[in-house]
Design a protein around this motif. Structure first.
Motif, PDB file in Angstrom:
ATOM      1  N   ALA A  83      39.417  -4.451  46.730  1.00  9.86           N
ATOM      2  CA  ALA A  83      38.671  -4.021  45.546  1.00  9.86           C
ATOM      3  C   ALA A  83      37.868  -5.196  44.999  1.00  9.86           C
ATOM      4  CB  ALA A  83      39.632  -3.503  44.488  1.00  9.86           C
ATOM      5  N   GLU A  84      36.808  -4.868  44.259  1.00 10.80           N
ATOM      6  CA  GLU A  84      35.932  -5.885  43.704  1.00 10.80           C
ATOM      7  C   GLU A  84      35.748  -5.665  42.211  1.00 10.80           C
ATOM      8  OE1 GLU A  84      32.222  -5.998  45.739  1.00 10.80           O
ATOM      9  OE2 GLU A  84      33.108  -5.890  47.736  1.00 10.80           O
ATOM     10  N   LEU A  85      35.432  -6.759  41.518  1.00  8.63           N
ATOM     11  CA  LEU A  85      35.064  -6.644  40.124  1.00  8.63           C
ATOM     12  C   LEU A  85      33.680  -6.029  39.998  1.00  8.63           C
ATOM     13  CD1 LEU A  85      36.201 -10.160  38.816  1.00  8.63           C
ATOM     14  CD2 LEU A  85      37.274  -7.981  38.263  1.00  8.63           C
ATOM     15  N   ASP A  86      33.416  -5.405  38.851  1.00  8.22           N
ATOM     16  CA  ASP A  86      32.064  -4.926  38.588  1.00  8.22           C
ATOM     17  C   ASP A  86      31.089  -6.095  38.610  1.00  8.22           C
ATOM     18  OD1 ASP A  86      32.973  -2.406  38.347  1.00  8.22           O
ATOM     19  OD2 ASP A  86      32.572  -2.166  36.209  1.00  8.22           O
ATOM     20  N   ASP A  87      29.821  -5.781  38.858  1.00  7.05           N
ATOM     21  CA  ASP A  87      28.803  -6.835  38.939  1.00  7.05           C
ATOM     22  C   ASP A  87      28.693  -7.624  37.636  1.00  7.05           C
ATOM     23  OD1 ASP A  87      28.241  -6.061  41.525  1.00  7.05           O
ATOM     24  OD2 ASP A  87      26.618  -4.701  40.933  1.00  7.05           O
ATOM     25  N   GLU A  88      28.945  -6.942  36.492  1.00 10.05           N
ATOM     26  CA  GLU A  88      28.773  -7.610  35.212  1.00 10.05           C
ATOM     27  C   GLU A  88      30.009  -8.413  34.794  1.00 10.05           C
ATOM     28  OE1 GLU A  88      29.938  -3.281  34.174  1.00 10.05           O
ATOM     29  OE2 GLU A  88      28.676  -4.334  35.641  1.00 10.05           O
ATOM     30  N   LEU A  89      31.094  -8.341  35.581  1.00 10.76           N
ATOM     31  CA  LEU A  89      32.318  -9.069  35.262  1.00 10.76           C
ATOM     32  C   LEU A  89      32.548 -10.195  36.260  1.00 10.76           C
ATOM     33  CD1 LEU A  89      34.756  -6.119  34.429  1.00 10.76           C
ATOM     34  CD2 LEU A  89      33.401  -7.492  32.847  1.00 10.76           C
ATOM     35  N   HIS A 138      34.399 -16.593  24.365  1.00 10.26           N
ATOM     36  CA  HIS A 138      33.176 -16.835  23.590  1.00 10.26           C
ATOM     37  C   HIS A 138      32.023 -17.243  24.497  1.00 10.26           C
ATOM     38  CE1 HIS A 138      30.838 -17.626  20.008  1.00 10.26           C
ATOM     39  NE2 HIS A 138      30.502 -18.811  20.498  1.00 10.26           N
ATOM     40  N   THR A 139      32.318 -17.994  25.563  1.00  7.73           N
ATOM     41  CA  THR A 139      31.256 -18.397  26.486  1.00  7.73           C
ATOM     42  C   THR A 139      30.654 -17.206  27.219  1.00  7.73           C
ATOM     43  OG1 THR A 139      32.840 -18.779  28.296  1.00  7.73           O
ATOM     44  CG2 THR A 139      32.344 -20.644  26.852  1.00  7.73           C
ATOM     45  N   ARG A 140      31.376 -16.084  27.236  1.00  9.06           N
ATOM     46  CA  ARG A 140      30.894 -14.897  27.954  1.00  9.06           C
ATOM     47  C   ARG A 140      30.380 -13.813  27.001  1.00  9.06           C
ATOM     48  NH1 ARG A 140      29.639 -13.827  32.697  1.00  9.06           N
ATOM     49  NH2 ARG A 140      30.908 -11.927  32.878  1.00  9.06           N
ATOM     50  N   ASN A 141      30.270 -14.143  25.722  1.00  9.58           N
ATOM     51  CA  ASN A 141      29.958 -13.102  24.744  1.00  9.58           C
ATOM     52  C   ASN A 141      28.556 -12.523  24.931  1.00  9.58           C
ATOM     53  OD1 ASN A 141      31.034 -11.537  22.712  1.00  9.58           O
ATOM     54  ND2 ASN A 141      30.161 -12.779  21.068  1.00  9.58           N
ATOM     55  N   ARG A 142      27.616 -13.323  25.402  1.00  8.41           N
ATOM     56  CA  ARG A 142      26.275 -12.790  25.647  1.00  8.41           C
ATOM     57  C   ARG A 142      26.308 -11.710  26.730  1.00  8.41           C
ATOM     58  NH1 ARG A 142      21.495 -16.985  26.806  1.00  8.41           N
ATOM     59  NH2 ARG A 142      22.085 -17.515  24.649  1.00  8.41           N
ATOM     60  N   ALA A 143      27.055 -11.979  27.795  1.00 11.45           N
ATOM     61  CA  ALA A 143      27.191 -10.975  28.860  1.00 11.45           C
ATOM     62  C   ALA A 143      27.914  -9.733  28.334  1.00 11.45           C
ATOM     63  CB  ALA A 143      27.957 -11.563  30.048  1.00 11.45           C
ATOM     64  N   TYR A 144      28.925  -9.935  27.463  1.00 13.46           N
ATOM     65  CA  TYR A 144      29.661  -8.793  26.908  1.00 13.46           C
ATOM     66  C   TYR A 144      28.764  -7.928  26.028  1.00 13.46           C
ATOM     67  CZ  TYR A 144      33.868 -11.359  28.352  1.00 13.46           C
ATOM     68  OH  TYR A 144      34.834 -12.009  29.072  1.00 13.46           O
ATOM     69  N   ARG A 145      27.855  -8.570  25.277  1.00  9.22           N
ATOM     70  CA  ARG A 145      26.936  -7.785  24.440  1.00  9.22           C
ATOM     71  C   ARG A 145      26.043  -6.889  25.290  1.00  9.22           C
ATOM     72  NH1 ARG A 145      26.620 -12.398  20.914  1.00  9.22           N
ATOM     73  NH2 ARG A 145      24.863 -13.200  22.100  1.00  9.22           N
TER      74      ARG A 145
END
Length: 435
Positions: free
Chosen positions: A339-345, A402-409
């Motif tokens: 299995a793989e992570l989603d592209d955005e994760l 917090h370093t990933r918050n832009r991607a999370y938004r």
């Protein structure tokens, strides 16, 4: 003609829209409870280290209740044995729902949170045992194995991070499995004496409670006395009384009955909606208030405590053990299932969730009280270890997430987009790759 490529398996899934809404509601309520928990613990710490610390200790040790019924307990014992039974009743309801109608009903989807929860308990326990193989603190091996979902969500609320639905679902399901394993550990390893007569008698009100809820009888004057008698008999049997809460929760039906349209109309959902605010808003914060107050004794006292094996074992277990245990087992599961992570994760996101798993406040303090009954020195070391381990894990999780918050938004915007205006985000109307 080339064959169509096999759809890749998705390691973390966001689930259905109805499941996403339910999880969002649960997380909102637990977040409020987590903030109250932090406030209660902070008040206890300040009071216990103030000139009025003797009054705090006197309040904790104030006894009330009839001795003839084996219920002459201190206020701190009432909080641990009584109020936390409410918390574990909600845990039982949540577990039942997950096994019957949630992620854990599908073995393929259940595999990851179950394996991750096991890894997140085994590795911290091994680290604690390695540090405390000598020194008399070995009985506390289970202290760093717990995850406090309310505290973790309060950290997320402070960060204002837009954690993707797939990660929130993974965190919540992981915490639910963690709670099941924790109550099993409490029942099996921290029952010092057992009176089978009272344990057998507890089955009677438990069965009557089960029959009543299966028949959709919700009359409080019937259910509450049956629940209280069950709790009292389990408490008198020697098994920790919180186990009664889980057993009572397990008896409540999850699926809708006649005249009920869906599982959200089921009795378990209604009882959870009714009791969770009492659990998160009162029971857990009051327990935290009585459990977290430790007199540190100035800088020298804190330094001495941080050098103790019990304290070090708890801190290393919560921070390093949870990070390694959850991340490594998740990675191995991905490799074994292809299995793989989603592209955005990314795997940084999994590590951030694993660090949140190191926030082991409520149940860790409870296990610490059970592990070192009548041992004030180790008891203080447990509180300091849990507090500092939790704070370090929370701080590291805050930095990572917090370093990933832009991607999370960006993910949050995609998950809320509803171009056809039907009230359901478009992402939930597309077929998901297999989990």
């Amino acid at each position: 003609m080339k064959p169509e490529p096999t759809p890749r398996q998705r390691l973390l899934t966001r689930g259905s829209w109805s499941e996403a809404r339910r999880i969002a509601g649960v997380l909102r309520r637990e977040t409020v409870g987590g903030i109250l928990l932090i406030i209660a613990a902070a008040v206890a710490l300040v009071w216990a280290n103030s000139p009025w610390s003797a009054s705090y200790e006197a309040l904790r040790e104030f006894h009330i209740g009839p001795s003839a019924l084996h219920l002459n307990l201190s206020l701190s014992e009432w909080a641990a044995d009584g109020l936390l039974a409410i918390f574990f009743f909600v845990v039982g309801l949540e577990l039942k729902r997950e096994f019957v109608a949630g992620d854990l009903r599908d073995p393929r989807r259940a595999a990851l949170p179950v394996v991750a929860a096991v890894g997140g308990m085994v590795v911290p326990a091994l680290i604690y045992v390695a540090i405390n193989s000598s020194g008399g603190g070995l009985n506390g091996w289970a202290i760093p194995t717990a995850t406090d979902i309310a505290f973790a969500l309060a950290v997320l609320a402070v960060l204002n991070t837009h954690l993707p639905t797939a990660l929130r679902t993974f965190l919540l399901t992981l915490a639910v499995v963690d709670d099941l394993l924790a109550v099993t550990v409490i029942a099996v390893f921290y029952t010092s004496s057992l009176d089978f007569r009272f344990l057998a008698l507890a089955v009677v009100p438990l069965v009557l409670f089960a029959v009543a809820v299966q028949r959709r009888i919700t009359t409080p004057w019937l259910l509450i006395p049956l629940a209280l008698v069950t709790w009292w008999l389990v408490h008198w049997s020697g098994v920790h009384a919180t186990v009664a809460g889980v057993l009572l929760g397990f008896t409540v039906p999850v699926l809708a009955g006649r005249g009920e349209s869906d599982s959200d109309s089921g009795l378990a959902h209604r009882l959870e909606h009714l009791i969770r605010p009492l659990s998160a808003g009162f029971a857990v914060p009051v327990f935290a208030f009585f459990a977290a107050g430790v007199t540190i004794g100035g800088l020298s006292g804190l330094t001495n405590s941080l050098g103790e094996r019990v304290t070090l074992g708890i801190m290393a277990g919560l921070v390093v053990g949870k990070l390694v245990g959850i991340t490594a087992t998740t990675f191995l599961t991905a490799k074994l299932t292809r299995a793989e992570l989603d592209d955005e994760l990314s795997w940084v996101d999994v590590a951030g969730v694993a660090l949140l798993g190191g926030i082991g406040f409520t149940v860790s303090l409870l296990v610490g009280e059970l592990a070192f009954v009548g041992d004030p020195l180790h008891g203080d070391n447990v509180r300091i270890g849990v507090l500092f381990g939790t704070l370090v894990a929370a701080a590291l999780a805050a930095v990572v997430l917090h370093t990933r918050n832009r991607a999370y938004r960006a993910v949050a915007e995609a998950e809320s987009r509803d171009e056809d205006g039907d009230g359901i985000p478009d992402v939930y109307q597309r077929p998901n790759p297999p989990a």
